[in-house]
Enzyme design. Sequence first.
Site, PDB file in Angstrom:
ATOM      1  N   ARG A  49       2.254  -1.620  -3.202  1.00 25.82           N
ATOM      2  CA  ARG A  49       1.711  -1.900  -2.722  1.00 25.82           C
ATOM      3  C   ARG A  49       0.484  -1.104  -2.204  1.00 25.82           C
ATOM      4  O   ARG A  49      -0.618  -0.723  -1.149  1.00 25.82           O
ATOM      5  CB  ARG A  49       1.669  -1.868  -0.103  1.00 25.82           C
ATOM      6  CG  ARG A  49       3.137  -3.432  -0.506  1.00 25.82           C
ATOM      7  CD  ARG A  49       2.758  -4.601  -0.910  1.00 25.82           C
ATOM      8  NE  ARG A  49       3.248  -5.601  -0.662  1.00 25.82           N
ATOM      9  CZ  ARG A  49       4.562  -6.234  -1.151  1.00 25.82           C
ATOM     10  NH1 ARG A  49       4.356  -5.572  -2.672  1.00 25.82           N
ATOM     11  NH2 ARG A  49       5.505  -6.907  -0.561  1.00 25.82           N
TER      12      ARG A  49
ATOM     13  N   SER B 165       2.864  -8.960   6.699  1.00 23.26           N
ATOM     14  CA  SER B 165       3.340  -7.495   7.165  1.00 23.26           C
ATOM     15  C   SER B 165       2.887  -6.655   7.452  1.00 23.26           C
ATOM     16  O   SER B 165       1.690  -6.528   6.561  1.00 23.26           O
ATOM     17  CB  SER B 165       4.010  -7.065   6.182  1.00 23.26           C
ATOM     18  OG  SER B 165       5.261  -7.835   5.064  1.00 23.26           O
TER      19      SER B 165
ATOM     20  N   GLU C  80      -0.266  -1.621   6.127  1.00 20.94           N
ATOM     21  CA  GLU C  80      -0.104  -2.245   4.887  1.00 20.94           C
ATOM     22  C   GLU C  80      -1.973  -2.511   4.976  1.00 20.94           C
ATOM     23  O   GLU C  80      -2.441  -2.937   3.648  1.00 20.94           O
ATOM     24  CB  GLU C  80       0.826  -3.409   4.494  1.00 20.94           C
ATOM     25  CG  GLU C  80       0.984  -4.062   3.245  1.00 20.94           C
ATOM     26  CD  GLU C  80       1.702  -5.422   3.001  1.00 20.94           C
ATOM     27  OE1 GLU C  80       2.617  -4.714   3.204  1.00 20.94           O
ATOM     28  OE2 GLU C  80       1.281  -5.766   3.024  1.00 20.94           O
TER      29      GLU C  80
END
Length: 340
Positions: free
Chosen positions: A164, A238, A334
Amino acid sequence: MQILRAESLRARNTLRLESRATALVEVSSPVQLTEALDWARAEGLPVVPLGTGSNVVLVGDLDALVVCHRGSDMELLSEQGEQVLLRVAAGHDWHALVQRTLEAGLYGLENLALIPGTAGAAPIQNIGAYGVELDRFVVAVHALETANGRAMTLTAGDCGFGYRDSVFKGELRDQLVITAVDLRLSRRPRPELGYPALRSELEQAGISEPRPEDVFRAVVDVRSRRLPDPAREPNVGSFFKNPVLKAAAVEALRRQHPDLPVYPQSGGRAKIPAAWLIDRAGWKGQRRGGVGVHPGHALVLVNYASDSGAELLALADEIVASVQARFGVALEPEPRIYGG
Ligand SMILES: Cc1cc2nc3c(=O)[nH]c(=O)nc-3n(C[C@H](O)[C@H](O)[C@H](O)COP(=O)(O)OP(=O)(O)OC[C@H]3O[C@@H](n4cnc5c(N)ncnc54)[C@H](O)[C@@H]3O)c2cc1C
C-alpha cells in the site's frame, strides 16, 4: 475546459464528506491537463488530482484546483509471445478495466476485481487484494509535473512500490498528475490462488481447476458479501494498513495472544491483521456521533450521518490510541487525509 468555482466535493468522495474545492476541472487529455496546470499556476493554487474519491478523507475545504482526469482510453501497445503491453488512461474505471481485459483474453488482474477507483490512482497505494498487488503488472507510469507541466515517465523500478505504498505517497507526493499507466498482462491464464478465503470460495463452488473468469467471479462474490457498499454505507474500504512487524515483536504478541493471525513476509517480518486488533480492542459496531466502526468489519469506518471529516478522524485517533495501549502496535491510516 470548464473551471468550476467553489465546487462541492460531497458527491465526489465515497465517505460523502462535505468539502468545497476553490476550483475544480475535469480533463480528458494531456493537452487539457496542461492547460489546467497552467491555470492553477497563474492563480497560485496547488493542484490536487482526484479520481473517484474512494481513498481520501476530506477535512474542511480544499484551497486547490482539483483535477479529475476523465480520459479512459485503453490501447494495446505491443504483443510478444504470451505477453501483452497495454496503455490505460488515468480516468479508466478500475473494475471496468479488469472486466474489459478479461473479456479480451488478457489475464492477471482478476484478483483485483471490484476495487473502486480509477486506473490513475491505482499506482498511488499499489492497490492489492486476494494475494495480488498492482506492481507485478506495472511497466511504466506516465505523468505531468504539476510545477511546470513537463511530461515524465517512471519505470516500475522508479515507482518504489511496497505494501500500500509507492514513491507517489513519498518523495513525489503532490508533485505529479498521472495521465496513463502501462500494464503487462498475459494471454496465458495463471490463476493466483494463494489467498485462503478465495480458495475456499472456489472449493465451495465445486471448482477445482479455476479459470481466471472463475477467480474473477469468486472475488466479486466474496467482496460483495463481505464489504459494505459505499453507496449505502459511505466508507473508504480499509481505514488502516495491516501492521508489518519484526519477527521478535510478533512472537512477543503471540505469547500474550496465541490466536493472533500472522502472515509471514519477506525479510523475517510478518503482517498482522489490523481488523483483528481493532475487533479485540472492542471497536466493532461502536458509534461516535454520526460516524462509527462497521458492525461486520472492524477495519471499515462508516460515515452514517456526518458532514465532517474531523469527526471521522477523531474516531480514527481514538482507535489508534486504544490499539496502541492494548497491543503496543501503531496503526497507520491507509487513505490520504486532506486538512485536519
Ligand atoms: C469499498 C472499498 C473497498 C476498497 N478495497 C480496496 C482493496 O481491496 N485494495 C486496495 O488497495 N484499495 C481498496 N480501496 C481503496 C481505493 O479503492 C483505492 O485506493 C483506489 O485506487 C482509489 O482510487 P480513486 O480513483 O478513488 O482515488 P482517489 O480516492 O480519488 O485518490 C486517492 C489518492 O490518489 C491521488 N490520485 C488520484 N488520481 C490521481 C492521478 N491521476 N494522478 C496522481 N494522483 C492521483 C489522489 O490525489 C489521492 O491522494 C477500497 C475502497 C473502498 C471504498
